[in-house]
Each structure stands twice: as structure tokens, then as C-alpha cells.
Scaffold this motif. Structure first.
Motif, PDB file in Angstrom:
ATOM      1  N   UNK A 157       0.895  -1.212   0.043  1.00  0.00           N
ATOM      2  CA  UNK A 157      -0.075  -0.030  -0.053  1.00  0.00           C
ATOM      3  C   UNK A 157       0.903   1.178   0.075  1.00  0.00           C
ATOM      4  N   UNK A 158       0.494   2.124  -0.743  1.00  0.00           N
ATOM      5  CA  UNK A 158       1.182   3.433  -0.722  1.00  0.00           C
ATOM      6  C   UNK A 158       0.375   4.656  -0.420  1.00  0.00           C
ATOM      7  N   UNK A 159       0.632   5.552   0.330  1.00  0.00           N
ATOM      8  CA  UNK A 159      -0.091   6.640   0.745  1.00  0.00           C
ATOM      9  C   UNK A 159       0.877   7.884   0.710  1.00  0.00           C
ATOM     10  N   UNK A 160       0.392   8.666  -0.173  1.00  0.00           N
ATOM     11  CA  UNK A 160       0.869   9.849  -0.490  1.00  0.00           C
ATOM     12  C   UNK A 160       0.300  11.344  -0.084  1.00  0.00           C
ATOM     13  N   UNK A 161       1.075  12.276   0.251  1.00  0.00           N
ATOM     14  CA  UNK A 161       0.435  13.518   0.547  1.00  0.00           C
ATOM     15  C   UNK A 161       0.590  14.399  -0.721  1.00  0.00           C
ATOM     16  N   UNK A 162       1.039  13.751  -1.833  1.00  0.00           N
ATOM     17  CA  UNK A 162       1.117  14.502  -3.147  1.00  0.00           C
ATOM     18  C   UNK A 162       0.360  13.382  -4.182  1.00  0.00           C
ATOM     19  N   UNK A 179      -1.333  -2.785  -4.033  1.00  0.00           N
ATOM     20  CA  UNK A 179      -2.436  -3.222  -3.695  1.00  0.00           C
ATOM     21  C   UNK A 179      -3.463  -2.042  -3.593  1.00  0.00           C
ATOM     22  N   UNK A 180      -2.901  -0.967  -2.883  1.00  0.00           N
ATOM     23  CA  UNK A 180      -3.520   0.025  -2.580  1.00  0.00           C
ATOM     24  C   UNK A 180      -2.858   1.433  -2.667  1.00  0.00           C
ATOM     25  N   UNK A 181      -3.476   2.388  -3.307  1.00  0.00           N
ATOM     26  CA  UNK A 181      -2.975   3.778  -3.375  1.00  0.00           C
ATOM     27  C   UNK A 181      -3.944   4.740  -2.824  1.00  0.00           C
ATOM     28  N   UNK A 182      -3.552   5.642  -2.191  1.00  0.00           N
ATOM     29  CA  UNK A 182      -4.457   6.897  -1.604  1.00  0.00           C
ATOM     30  C   UNK A 182      -3.671   8.256  -1.668  1.00  0.00           C
ATOM     31  N   UNK A 183      -4.269   9.064  -1.782  1.00  0.00           N
ATOM     32  CA  UNK A 183      -3.556  10.364  -1.505  1.00  0.00           C
ATOM     33  C   UNK A 183      -4.387  11.016  -0.445  1.00  0.00           C
ATOM     34  N   UNK A 184      -3.670  11.892   0.382  1.00  0.00           N
ATOM     35  CA  UNK A 184      -4.387  12.393   1.779  1.00  0.00           C
ATOM     36  C   UNK A 184      -4.631  13.805   1.515  1.00  0.00           C
ATOM     37  N   UNK A 185      -3.867  14.581   0.721  1.00  0.00           N
ATOM     38  CA  UNK A 185      -3.984  16.102   0.537  1.00  0.00           C
ATOM     39  C   UNK A 185      -3.434  16.801   2.050  1.00  0.00           C
ATOM     40  N   UNK A 192      -2.358   9.944   7.173  1.00  0.00           N
ATOM     41  CA  UNK A 192      -1.640   9.002   6.567  1.00  0.00           C
ATOM     42  C   UNK A 192      -1.348   7.730   7.707  1.00  0.00           C
ATOM     43  N   UNK A 193      -1.137   8.257   8.920  1.00  0.00           N
ATOM     44  CA  UNK A 193      -1.034   7.228  10.061  1.00  0.00           C
ATOM     45  C   UNK A 193      -2.177   6.378  10.392  1.00  0.00           C
ATOM     46  N   UNK A 194      -3.599   7.231  10.237  1.00  0.00           N
ATOM     47  CA  UNK A 194      -4.935   6.689  10.860  1.00  0.00           C
ATOM     48  C   UNK A 194      -5.059   5.682   9.448  1.00  0.00           C
ATOM     49  N   UNK A 195      -4.964   5.880   8.261  1.00  0.00           N
ATOM     50  CA  UNK A 195      -5.295   5.369   6.974  1.00  0.00           C
ATOM     51  C   UNK A 195      -4.332   3.854   7.233  1.00  0.00           C
ATOM     52  N   UNK A 196      -3.144   4.095   7.429  1.00  0.00           N
ATOM     53  CA  UNK A 196      -2.327   2.875   7.435  1.00  0.00           C
ATOM     54  C   UNK A 196      -2.636   2.002   8.497  1.00  0.00           C
ATOM     55  N   UNK A 211       4.786   8.774   1.072  1.00  0.00           N
ATOM     56  CA  UNK A 211       5.523  10.109   0.581  1.00  0.00           C
ATOM     57  C   UNK A 211       5.049  10.995   1.497  1.00  0.00           C
ATOM     58  N   UNK A 212       5.798  11.524   2.549  1.00  0.00           N
ATOM     59  CA  UNK A 212       5.518  12.163   3.553  1.00  0.00           C
ATOM     60  C   UNK A 212       6.081  13.775   3.479  1.00  0.00           C
TER      61      UNK A 212
END
Length: 679
Positions: A157-162, A179-185, A192-196, A211-212
Motif C-alpha cells: 500500500x502506498x499513501x501519499x501527501x502528493x 494493492x492500494x494507493x491513496x492520496x491524503x492532501x 496517513x497514519x490513521x489510514x495505514x 510519501x511524507x
């Protein structure tokens, strides 16, 4: 507030609110990943959007949507979120910008973000100012652009602020199963931590990548790291901000030694988050985590058919923690049996081309390198261009690599020195058969270094920084008195003027040091006279000293080592403890280590022995060792003061802390803090 994200992130029904050009892209992105549920556009005037029948309002939807994409302006977004929450929707993607990220341009932007969070209540939202998510496990997503994901059974899973970086990552050709990608804006609500934390509950997630730009809630990241490590899921971060040079106003060496990025680095090290410097290394580290998790250590072996590649492998790892252990006797015996007498055995190994095209011989030779003391075996191999060359011989090598991994059960990687010379189809085939494909020798080495070694033991929560109010600087005497109350040793002294200096020096007792107060850097600025043993020497020194109030104190015994111990307030990460070469060497040597408070005594000791001056702590070329216990006691005392004053402290520095055979004494001290607030 704990929110259940399950319905939102694995939806069966989608709503697309607004009629922008991106609407068709959302429909295409969902269908492209394999979404088979319902998609309903919502538009007040159009009867069809992107080829789908539309409804006029959220109230007209046939059922509350599991996930909704909100593509209207920022003010309308708040009202839409309220309506979705009232309708019982599972969650929403807030696409609009102009919230907290725009405060510098619009004073009302922060209030808008607060209103958005209030409107959402217990309904999950992503953003604002974000693209959304893609779920390749339960094929679905809300994503207003193209993407490169396909359904997978398990993956990272990849969680990005961009959002743009996230788009690019989905287009990788390296065989990484995403498996999973989300952008958090702006992370107004869901972080990010909550979704992870939610994703860790899915056993199909093999590694988490971030990406932090900023960590935000440190406690949430501490909880995430604890949960991830307990479940054996590696965490990898690409953190921006290394190059920031701006520092808070400071009068000490410490902040410049630590640098703008030191707090983030120390925080990630403390939590066991692997940090990489580039997007390619990020992808390679995630692949390694997906295949093998964290490696026990960074001891590797490489095998190539070229002496040049063997040398390049060693040179690429030079200066990193990656090492090439010498061959053991069993390895040498097995390699000699497989390769014959014409090959010089070593690690890295150049096996020449005697066995090329012989699958059985290649399998036997590569299997011979397996050993319990090797954490990863890298087979360096670049595939030819399939559009101009015949790859048949390399297919033999692929089968040999798979065979060696199957026979030995060891960790094998096939490493292309150039990323473009390992085809994606081959990478996927290797991964499906237990061999890690690594694209690019330099990125492979960086990934191995980042993803090796045990995660650190759990440490106490970091101390959070307090007030950013206007500060005042203590005099040296006041700073030493304050630290003395927490157990730090400091020499006896008193204030003086040039007229009273002789009398004060005699009262303090020779030998003495004289320091002009109010100078940030006394050495070389007429601010310091040391080792004065008589009235005559004091009188001679006074003529050379700058004007200003004087502090006269007993001269400390000659040091074996001078150490800088500094603590600075970092609003984003707490308090940084910096250990460095002290005295006049501070500005000359690039020699420092940074930890976060509270730093356990064992961690402080480890940091001391990472300094370049470490050999001098234990005795160097016949000199005696310092009193390590006294040194650690002194650093503990400095920490204790900082923690007791965390609500107001901005900066504390002892430089130098004089280390001798039997003591650790503060020769100079600085404290800058906001005034204490009465209880």
C-alpha cells in the motif's frame, strides 16, 4: 475519533458529484481497475454525465453511496459533505483546494478546513486537495485521472501527501504489486497514519510506503509503528525536506549541526521506518519488503559474469552499511566444484562466462553462494533489448536463478545494473517464483541498506514541544545554576567587571578562565582567556578582552575530549538532542548525531560511539579513556532539565562538556526559553 473505513475503501456503489471534465476520468479509472458496482453521477441540471444517467441531488440517489467523489468548489464542498453524512454515505473524497494549504493567501482557508471537519463528523473523508484512492484488492476506486494499477491478490500500500507523485508511482514498470494507493492532501480528518493503521488489519497488505511532507500527529505514528512491527509489516518512507536550510532564530551551534531535516530523520530512526532518498529506491525498497520483509542485516553476496560488475557492486556499496562478507570454507568448496580451477573465488564473485548457457551449471554455481551469513544474494544480470536482440540465453539465466532459490531456500535477487534492462514481464515472473527483481544497482544497494537490520526496541513517546512564545536567554551563570540543580557538574565562578576582575579571580581561586558575556562565539572574538594562574596574567588578559560583563570561574582540568551536548525545540518532532565534537572543533568537524527526547541511556551511548571522535572516548594512541559513566550522567542531567522545562524551552547547549578520566564538567552553558507560566 476512531472511524471504520472498510465500507468507504472497498465500495460497491460510487457517487460522482459535479460535472467537470474529470468525471469521465473517474468512471474510466474505476472500470479500468475492475470495479463492477454502480456509479451514479450527481448534477443539478444534467440528466447524464460521462455516459451515465445522473440524478439531481444526493437525496435522489437510489441508495446511500459507499464512497463519493466531491468535485465542486471549496464552499460547496462543505455543504455536500453535510448532505452525504446526513444520507448515510460511507465516505467522501474532497477534491477542492483552497483550505489549510492556502492560509498564506487567504485568511479564511483555515476556518473552511475546520468547517469541513465539523461537517464530516464521523463520516470518513480524504483530503481536501487530493485525488482519492485506488483499491486493487477489492477492485474499486475514485480517481480523477489515469492510473497503472491492475487487480492483485496481495501487495503493498502506498499513501501519499502528493497526488501527482501517487499517479506516477502507479505507472511503474518494475513488477511491484501495488494493492492500494491513496492520496491524503491536507489530511483534515483521515491521516496517513490513521489510514495505514486500518490497512494493517488486512493480511494481504505486505508493506506500507509513504510519501511524507510532514508527520503531524506524532502519537499516531508511534502507535502505527508499534502495530506494524508487531505484525512484521515493514514501513518505508520517502520524506521531503532534506534540503531546507531555514532555521528558527538561534544563537547556538546546535541547530545548524542538526539541520532542518534532523528531527524527521531521528523520528523515523526511532520508529524503525526505512527512509530512502528517491522514488526508484522507494519502489525497490517496497519490493524487498513485499518479498522478504526486513533483512536481518545488510550482508550480501553478488555474482556476475564480469569483473567490472563485481567491482561496481563493491564500489556502489562503499560508504554504506552494506557489506560483502568473505567466503566461508563451505562456500569456497562448493564454488570450486561448480566453477572449476580457472575462477578466482571472492565476494563479489566474477564467475566469468565458462558456465553461460548451461542451466544446470549456473544453478549449481549460484546455489553454492548460499550461506547463513549472507542476508541476500544478488545475481547481476542485464537483459538485452527484446526489440533488437535475442533474449533466449537470458531466459536460461532466469530459470537458473529460480532454481537456485528453490534448491537453497535462501533469499535471491536478480539485479539489473540499469533499470531499463530488466523487463517488467521478467520481473513479475521472477517475483512469482521467489526471486526478487531489483532495477538498478545503485537503487538496489540503497534499498538493501534501508531495509536491513532489526527495528529498534520500543522507546518512550517523544517529548512534545511547548510554547513558541518570545524567549529570553539566561546568563552563563544562571544556565549553569539551573543545570546544576539537575545534577550537572559545573565549575565555581562569579561575575566581575574589568575593575573587579583581579579580586574576583583571587576569590574564585587560580587557575581561572575569564569569559566576556553576551558574545555568541567567544573564541577568536576577544571573549575568552583561559588558564590564568596569577594576578599578573589576569591583568595582561584584561587588556586583550572585549568590553562587557565578565564571568570568572575556576579552570577545568585539561580535557581528554570536548563534547557538545545541545537540545533544540523542533515544533514538528519534539526536542532534538545533538551530540557532537565540542569546543573549537565544532565548526571544523562534520561530526554529530541527533536523537529525540527522551533518549534512553543506551541510545545515547550508541550515538556517542557513532561519532568520529569515538576512539578518543576509550583511549586513543596511549591516552587514557574518559569516564563514560560520568559522561552519560551529564547528558542525562541535561535531558532531565529539558524534559522538566519542555513547555517553555527553546534551546539548551553545553559546549564544551569537558570529559576527563574521572569527570564530565560543563565549561559553558546556554539556555533560551520562554518565561515560565505560573500554575
Amino acid at each position: 475519533m476512531s472511524r471504520d473505513l472498510s465500507r468507504f475503501l472497498a465500495p460497491r456503489s460510487l457517487a460522482v458529484i459535479g460535472g467537470g471534465a474529470w468525471c469521465a476520468a473517474i468512471v474510466d479509472a474505476a472500470r479500468r481497475i475492475g470495479f463492477s458496482g454502480t456509479i451514479t453521477p450527481v448534477h443539478p441540471t444534467k440528466t447524464a454525465v460521462a455516459g451515465l444517467p445522473a440524478v439531481a441531488s444526493i437525496a435522489d440517489l437510489p441508495e446511500p453511496p459507499d464512497a463519493a467523489f466531491i468535485g465542486v468548489n471549496r464552499h460547496a464542498t462543505i455543504e455536500v459533505v453535510k448532505d452525504l453524512r446526513a444520507a448515510g454515505a460511507g465516505g467522501g473524497i474532497c477534491f477542492a483546494s483552497g483550505f489549510s494549504e492556502a492560509v498564506a493567501e487567504d485568511d479564511s482557508a483555515g476556518d473552511l478546513q475546520a468547517a469541513l471537519v465539523d461537517a464530516a463528523g464521523d463520516m470518513p473523508i480524504l483530503g481536501p486537495n487530493c485525488y482519492g484512492f485506488l483499491n486493487a484488492l477489492e477492485p474499486s476506486g475514485l480517481w480523477p485521472d489515469q492510473h497503472g494499477l491492475v487487480p492483485v491478490e496481495r501487495g503493498v500500500a502506498i499513501l501519499s501527501q502528493s497526488s501527482n507523485i501517487a499517479i506516477n508511482l502507479t505507472m511503474q514498470h518494475r513488477g511491484l504489486p501495488i494493492a492500494f494507493v491513496a492520496t491524503l492532501g491536507n489530511q483534515a480528518q483521515t491521516t496517513q497514519a490513521g489510514l495505514a493503521h486500518h490497512l494493517l488489519d488486512d493480511p494481504r497488505i505486505t508493506a506500507l510506503g509513504f510519501y511524507v511532507e510532514g508527520f503531524g500527529d506524532l502519537r499516531a505514528w508511534e502507535a502505527l509503528a508499534q502495530k506494524a512491527h508487531a505484525r512484521g509489516i515493514p514501513l518505508v518512507a520517502l520524506k521531503s525536506g532534506r534540503s531546507e536550510q531555514a532555521q528558527a532564530a538561534t544563537v547556538s551551534h546546535t541547530a545548524s549541526l542538526a539541520g532542518a531535516d534532523a528531527g524527521a530523520q531521528a523520528f523515523m530512526e526511532r520508529l524503525g521506518i526505512a527512509r530512502v532518498r528517491s522514488i526508484p529506491a522507494f519502489l525497490e525498497a517496497l519490493k524487498l519488503g513485499h518479498m522478504f520483509g526486513r533483512l536481518p542485516d545488510a550482508r550480501i553476496a553478488t555474482i556476475s559474469s564480469s569483473g567490472g560488475e563485481a567491482s561496481l557492486a563493491a564500489d556502489t556499496a562503499h560508504g554504506s552499511r552494506v557489506t560483502f562478507p568473505a567466503l566461508t570454507a563451505p562456500q569456497e568448496t562448493a564454488l570450486r566444484d561448480a566453477l572449476g580451477p580457472m575462477v578466482a573465488l571472492a565476494n563479489p564473485l566474477d564467475y566469468h562466462t565458462y558456465i553461460w548457457r548451461n542451466e544446470a551449471a549456473m544453478t549449481r554455481a549460484w546455489s553454492a553462494m548460499a550461506d547463513p551469513g549472507i542476508d541476500l544474494i544478488g545475481l547481476i544480470l542485464d537483459y538485452p533489448r527484446a526489440d533488437r536482440c535475442d533474449p533466449v540465453d537470458w531466459e536460461i539465466a532466469t530459470r537458473a536463478a529460480i532454481g537456485a532459490a528453490a534448491q537453497t531456500g535462501a533469499r535471491y535477487a536478480l539485479v539489473a545494473s540499469m533499470p531499463e534492462l530488466l523487463p517488467e514481464a521478467t520481473a513479475r515472473h521472477l517475483m512469482d517464483h521467489g526471486v526478487l527483481p531489483l532495477h538498478g544497482l545503485d537503487h538496489a544497494i540503497e534499498a538493501i541498506e534501508a531495509m536491513s537490520g532489526d527495528v529498534p526496541d520500543a522507546q518512550p513517546p517523544v517529548a512534545l514541544s511547548g510554547s513558541d512564545a518570545e524567549t529570553e536567554e539566561f546568563t552563563e551563570a544562571a544556565a549553569k545554576d539551573a543545570l546544576r540543580r539537575f545534577g550537572l557538574s559545573a565549575p565555581k565562578g562569579d561575575f566581575a567587571t574589568k575593575a573587579t576582575a583581579v579580586d574576583v579571580a583571587q576569590a574564585v581561586g587560580f587557575p581561572v578562565a575569564i569569559k566576556v558575556q553576551g558574545l555568541a562565539h567567544k573564541t577568536g572574538a576577544g571573549g575568552l582567556a583561559l588558564g590564568l594562574t596569577s594576578v599578573e596574567e589576569v591583568q595582561a588578559a584584561l587588556s586583550e578582552l572585549a568590553d562587557g560583563p565578565l564571568w570568572i570561574e575556576q579552570m577545568i582540568p585539561a580535557p581528554l575530549v570536548e563534547l557538545l551536548v545541545g537540545i533544540t525545540r523542533d515544533p514538528a518532532h519534539g526536542f532534538l538532542l545533538t551530540l557532537a565534537a565540542g569546543g573549537t572543533l565544532t565548526e571544523l568537524l562534520d561530526d554529530s548525531q541527533t536523537l529525540l527526547l527522551p533518549a534512553p541511556r543506551a541510545s545515547v551511548e550508541q550515538a556517542l560511539f557513532k561519532l568520529k571522535l569515538a576512539p578518543r572516548l576509550t583511549g586513543y594512541r596511549g591516552s587514557p579513556p574518559v569516564d563514560l559513566t560520568a559522561t552519560l550522567d551529564a547528558i542525562d542531567a541535561i535531558q532531565a532539565y529539558a524534559l522538566d522545562n519542555s513547555a517553555t524551552l527553546h534551546e539548551l547547549e553545553v559546549n564544551p562538556l569537558i570529559l576527563t578520566q574521572d569527570a564530565a564538567i560543563a565549561a559553558d552553558a546556554l539556555i533560551r526559553k520562554a518565561p515560565d507560566v505560573p500554575d
